[in-house]
Design a protein around this motif. Structure first.
Motif, short mmCIF file in Angstrom:
data_model
loop_
_atom_site.label_atom_id
_atom_site.label_comp_id
_atom_site.label_asym_id
_atom_site.label_seq_id
_atom_site.Cartn_x
_atom_site.Cartn_y
_atom_site.Cartn_z
N SER A 1 0.13 -3.56 11.82
CA SER A 1 -0.81 -4.35 12.79
C SER A 1 -0.17 -4.34 14.14
CB SER A 1 -0.85 -5.90 12.39
OG SER A 1 0.23 -6.41 12.35
N GLN A 2 1.03 -4.02 14.50
CA GLN A 2 1.72 -3.84 15.70
C GLN A 2 1.24 -2.49 16.49
OE1 GLN A 2 5.97 -3.08 15.77
NE2 GLN A 2 5.68 -2.74 13.42
N PHE A 3 0.57 -1.60 15.87
CA PHE A 3 -0.07 -0.45 16.32
C PHE A 3 -0.79 -0.77 17.67
CE2 PHE A 3 0.33 3.14 13.22
CZ PHE A 3 1.65 2.73 12.82
N THR A 4 -0.58 -0.03 18.82
CA THR A 4 -1.49 0.09 20.11
C THR A 4 -2.68 1.08 20.00
OG1 THR A 4 0.61 -0.70 21.15
CG2 THR A 4 -1.34 -0.06 22.57
N SER A 5 -2.28 2.03 19.28
CA SER A 5 -3.43 2.96 19.30
C SER A 5 -3.30 3.68 17.70
CB SER A 5 -3.47 4.13 20.30
OG SER A 5 -2.03 4.78 20.26
N SER A 6 -4.29 4.01 17.34
CA SER A 6 -4.23 4.60 15.80
C SER A 6 -3.72 5.84 15.71
CB SER A 6 -5.78 4.22 15.15
OG SER A 6 -6.23 5.53 15.69
N GLY A 7 -3.91 6.75 16.60
CA GLY A 7 -3.46 8.25 16.62
C GLY A 7 -4.47 8.69 15.47
N ALA A 8 -4.25 10.01 15.31
CA ALA A 8 -5.36 10.57 14.09
C ALA A 8 -4.78 10.64 12.96
CB ALA A 8 -5.49 12.16 14.57
N CYS A 9 -3.38 10.24 12.73
CA CYS A 9 -2.72 10.69 11.71
C CYS A 9 -2.62 9.49 10.55
CB CYS A 9 -1.22 11.19 11.92
SG CYS A 9 -0.12 9.99 12.85
N ASN A 10 -2.38 9.73 9.37
CA ASN A 10 -2.05 8.46 8.68
C ASN A 10 -0.74 7.69 8.92
OD1 ASN A 10 -3.35 10.90 7.40
ND2 ASN A 10 -3.28 10.01 5.23
N PRO A 11 -0.98 6.49 8.88
CA PRO A 11 -0.03 5.66 9.53
C PRO A 11 1.48 5.28 8.96
CG PRO A 11 -1.69 4.10 8.76
CD PRO A 11 -2.03 5.65 8.33
N THR A 12 1.57 5.60 7.48
CA THR A 12 2.65 5.33 6.92
C THR A 12 4.18 5.69 7.44
OG1 THR A 12 1.42 5.19 4.97
CG2 THR A 12 4.02 5.27 4.56
N LEU A 13 4.15 6.91 7.80
CA LEU A 13 5.41 7.60 8.41
C LEU A 13 5.87 6.62 9.54
CD1 LEU A 13 7.55 9.68 8.13
CD2 LEU A 13 6.36 11.13 9.81
N THR A 14 4.86 6.47 10.55
CA THR A 14 4.85 5.65 11.79
C THR A 14 5.60 4.17 11.38
OG1 THR A 14 3.68 7.01 12.87
CG2 THR A 14 4.13 5.18 13.97
N ILE A 15 4.79 3.69 10.46
CA ILE A 15 5.23 2.41 9.92
C ILE A 15 6.87 2.18 9.51
CG2 ILE A 15 4.83 0.36 8.17
CD1 ILE A 15 1.78 1.28 8.34
N SER B 1 0.66 -1.29 -0.08
CA SER B 1 -0.07 -0.06 -0.12
C SER B 1 0.69 1.21 0.10
CB SER B 1 -0.96 -0.18 1.19
OG SER B 1 -1.87 -1.12 0.87
N SER B 2 2.29 1.20 -0.15
CA SER B 2 2.70 2.32 -0.33
C SER B 2 3.03 2.94 -1.77
CB SER B 2 4.53 2.06 0.12
OG SER B 2 5.18 1.25 -0.88
N VAL B 3 2.19 2.05 -2.58
CA VAL B 3 1.87 2.26 -4.06
C VAL B 3 0.69 3.09 -3.93
CG1 VAL B 3 1.25 1.49 -6.36
CG2 VAL B 3 2.82 0.24 -5.02
N HIS B 4 -0.28 2.69 -3.18
CA HIS B 4 -1.57 3.36 -3.27
C HIS B 4 -1.77 4.16 -1.63
CE1 HIS B 4 -5.96 4.39 -1.95
NE2 HIS B 4 -5.69 3.28 -0.82
N TRP B 5 -1.26 5.39 -1.68
CA TRP B 5 -1.56 6.41 -0.74
C TRP B 5 -1.23 7.89 -1.10
CZ3 TRP B 5 2.75 8.15 3.08
CH2 TRP B 5 4.03 8.41 2.46
N ALA B 6 -1.83 8.74 -0.64
CA ALA B 6 -1.77 9.99 -0.87
C ALA B 6 -0.39 10.69 -0.86
CB ALA B 6 -3.01 10.88 -0.39
N GLY B 7 0.24 10.25 0.22
CA GLY B 7 1.90 10.81 0.60
C GLY B 7 1.87 11.60 1.81
N LEU B 8 0.69 11.76 2.59
CA LEU B 8 0.60 12.44 3.73
C LEU B 8 1.48 11.79 4.81
CD1 LEU B 8 -0.13 15.10 5.29
CD2 LEU B 8 -2.22 13.64 5.90
N ALA B 9 2.59 12.56 5.30
CA ALA B 9 3.55 11.86 6.27
C ALA B 9 3.50 12.79 7.41
CB ALA B 9 4.99 11.86 5.50
N LEU B 10 2.61 12.29 8.28
CA LEU B 10 2.37 12.99 9.80
C LEU B 10 3.06 12.10 10.86
CD1 LEU B 10 -1.32 14.00 9.17
CD2 LEU B 10 0.64 15.38 9.64
N ARG B 11 3.49 12.61 11.71
CA ARG B 11 3.78 12.12 12.93
C ARG B 11 2.75 11.71 14.07
NH1 ARG B 11 9.82 14.32 14.86
NH2 ARG B 11 10.90 14.13 12.91
N PHE B 12 2.76 10.80 14.72
CA PHE B 12 2.03 10.59 16.04
C PHE B 12 2.37 11.80 17.05
CE2 PHE B 12 -0.15 6.57 17.35
CZ PHE B 12 -0.22 6.11 16.09
#
Length: 526
Positions: A492-506, A95-106
């Motif tokens: 899948s290892q995330f304990t919480s989702s945060g409000a931000c898009n997850p890719t940067l944290t992954i 899914s790094s092919v399909h994403w808008a590119g937003l890179a937010l931190r928790f």
């Protein structure tokens, strides 16, 4: 370029990584750069730049994971998308092919939701075993790798402000918002052997020129270039095997012709997204692990999160042409804070996300037609569009399970994705839609249309991190509590989702995990 090495199926010195997306692809490259041999098993095809078209609907049908899945529970998808609970990719790059590119931190509090919000009835809200201070240097490394605009780590300037940005930003400022951000993993100029963005649009389903970061044309080629990695596309992982002591010994997989092979391994890392990763662990049940691999806690598959979301389109008197430029424009971050006085815990982002015309037609009114719909879609070029992306709370009964009787083309039980939103989710999403309407009307929107949420593209939880083995599946490094040489390397290892898009944290977690694995291998702990 170095010829990628071919590893023997009997080579038990390799790290086998299941999945090649933001987690698996990054991990493979990071390990390869450290001189560690890896085999990547990717269920999907190996697409190239030549396979990517600026046709989002065509790309959806080409790259999406369309194997049967079942939507269950109380969420809207049981009616709108009963067979497509998740909108993700089956192919190299994931899914790094399909994403808008937003890179937010928790945000710091999003790592400590239990401490911040207190006990929440009906939920399993829990603190991560890591905090923001520990993750901050890995976020820096991730931003440098991805080429995040506006980041000191990359040094890249911001992307141009398109019309979509200008309309949303003007409305946001009129109603008092000030925190309008755009940290994008899309090159604003040439960077890391990738070109600068040409603003050609329709890029959420793949970037034709490679300006948007993806492991498909960034980390995977770099990893292959070391001669330390073998990529095996169209290789569907079926189960992880273990020895009499409970140590993972390798992965059984099916190739494109359906023939089964067993790849031995020193370490196994699972990075197949929050549906396929727990599915693989559950399918790997044995006499020693009767409830599934790494599942002594009973937490494998549980606490599925995909963000509390909503969507809306606003129509203006004059054209906006939101589709010109990158798919994601202005991001209003003022509501991302935690402020319980609003009536809910956690926060959300208002993300100006343009949809291509076919997607807009499909998502605005699923399965519907009529005058209201046609009068809106006729004004597609007059629209702005928002995706409300908010924190989603962990619940044990939101989970991935295996269907009792129905099998897929590999002979595996079909995954059932059960999801029910909480009252907190509903209040958060309603607040976001109300604020979007105010923002739009402040700059002259003549019509605002609330849309049902899209199939989930942010999939998190199901193999969560925990301090204590009884509460989760993996420890603070993504290492299974039950099996020392088994890791989870995706969202899948995330304990919480945060409000931000997850890719940067992954990506940040994968960089951190690679360092841990390297040091453990040197110490011969693995």
């Amino acid at each position: 370029m170095t010829t990628p090495k071919k590893f023997s199926l009997n080579d038990d010195s390799v790290v086998v990584i299941v999945g090649s997306g933001a987690g698996g692809g990054t991990l493979a490259n990071e390990l390869a750069q450290k001189g560690i041999n890896c085999v990547i098993l990717e269920a999907g095809k190996h697409y190239t730049q030549a396979d990517i078209d600026n046709d989002e609907w065509g790309m959806f049908n080409k790259i999406s994971w369309l194997d049967k899945r079942i939507s269950a529970g109380g969420w809207h998808h049981t009616k709108t998308y009963p067979g497509l609970p998740a909108w993700i990719v089956k192919g190299v790059g994931g899914s790094s092919v399909h994403w808008a590119g937003l890179a937010l931190r928790f945000q710091p509090h999003e790592f400590k939701t239990r401490s911040t919000y207190g006990e929440q009835a009906g939920t399993q809200v829990m603190d991560w075993p890591v905090d923001y201070a520990e993750m901050a240097p890995f976020y820096d490394l991730a931003e440098k790798k991805l080429g995040v605009t506006g980041s000191a780590a990359s040094g890249l300037p911001m992307l141009p402000e398109n019309n979509h940005y200008k309309v949303i930003a003007a409305g946001a400022r009129k109603i008092g918002y000030k925190n309008i951000v755009r940290p994008m993993a899309i090159n604003s100029q040439a960077y890391q052997h990738r070109p600068g963005c040409q603003q050609i649009g329709f890029c959420m389903q793949g970037c034709k020129i490679g300006a948007k970061w993806s492991t498909l044309y960034a980390d995977i080629p770099e990893a292959l270039g070391t001669g330390k990695v073998e990529l095996r596309p169209q290789s569907m992982a079926l189960r992880i095997e273990h020895d009499a002591q409970g140590k993972a010994t390798g992965v059984l997989y099916a190739d494109k012709n359906g023939k089964q092979h067993f790849q031995k391994a020193r370490i196994v890392c699972v990075a197949g997204n929050s549906i396929e990763s727990p599915r693989l662990l559950l399918n790997s049940a044995s006499s020693m692990f009767r409830d599934g691999l790494a599942n002594s806690s009973g937490q494998v598959g549980r606490n599925y999160m995909n963000h509390a979301t909503a969507a809306a389109a606003s129509i203006y008197e004059k054209p906006v042409y939101m589709y010109r430029g990158t798919s994601l424009a202005a991001v209003v971050a003022d509501e991302a804070r935690h402020d319980a006085s609003r009536g809910f815990n956690g926060g959300y982002y208002l993300e100006g996300l343009s949809l291509g015309l076919p997607f807009m037609a499909a998502f605005m009114q699923p399965g519907g037609w009529g005058r209201d719909f046609t009068s809106a879609i006729d004004l597609y070029d007059h629209m702005t569009c928002v995706w409300v992306c908010g924190e989603d709370q962990a619940m044990a009964d939101n989970r991935i399970t295996l269907h009792a009787t129905e099998k897929d083309q590999y002979g595996l039980p079909v995954p059932v994705v059960t999801k029910t939103y909480t009252a907190n989710d509903d209040r958060l999403a309603s607040h976001g839609l109300k604020q979007w309407r105010a923002l739009s009307e402040a700059v002259g929107a003549k019509r605002v249309i609330d849309m049902p949420p899209y199939p989930a593209s942010h999939n998190m939880g199901t193999n969560r991190m925990s301090e204590k083995a009884r509460d989760g599946v993996v420890n603070r490094h993504g290492q299974a509590h039950d099996i020392k040489n088994l890791f989870v390397s995706d969202g899948s290892q995330f304990t919480s989702s945060g409000a931000c898009n997850p890719t940067l944290t992954i990506v940040a977690l994968a960089i951190r995990q690679a360092g841990f694995i390297e040091n453990a291998m040197k110490r011969r702990d693995l």
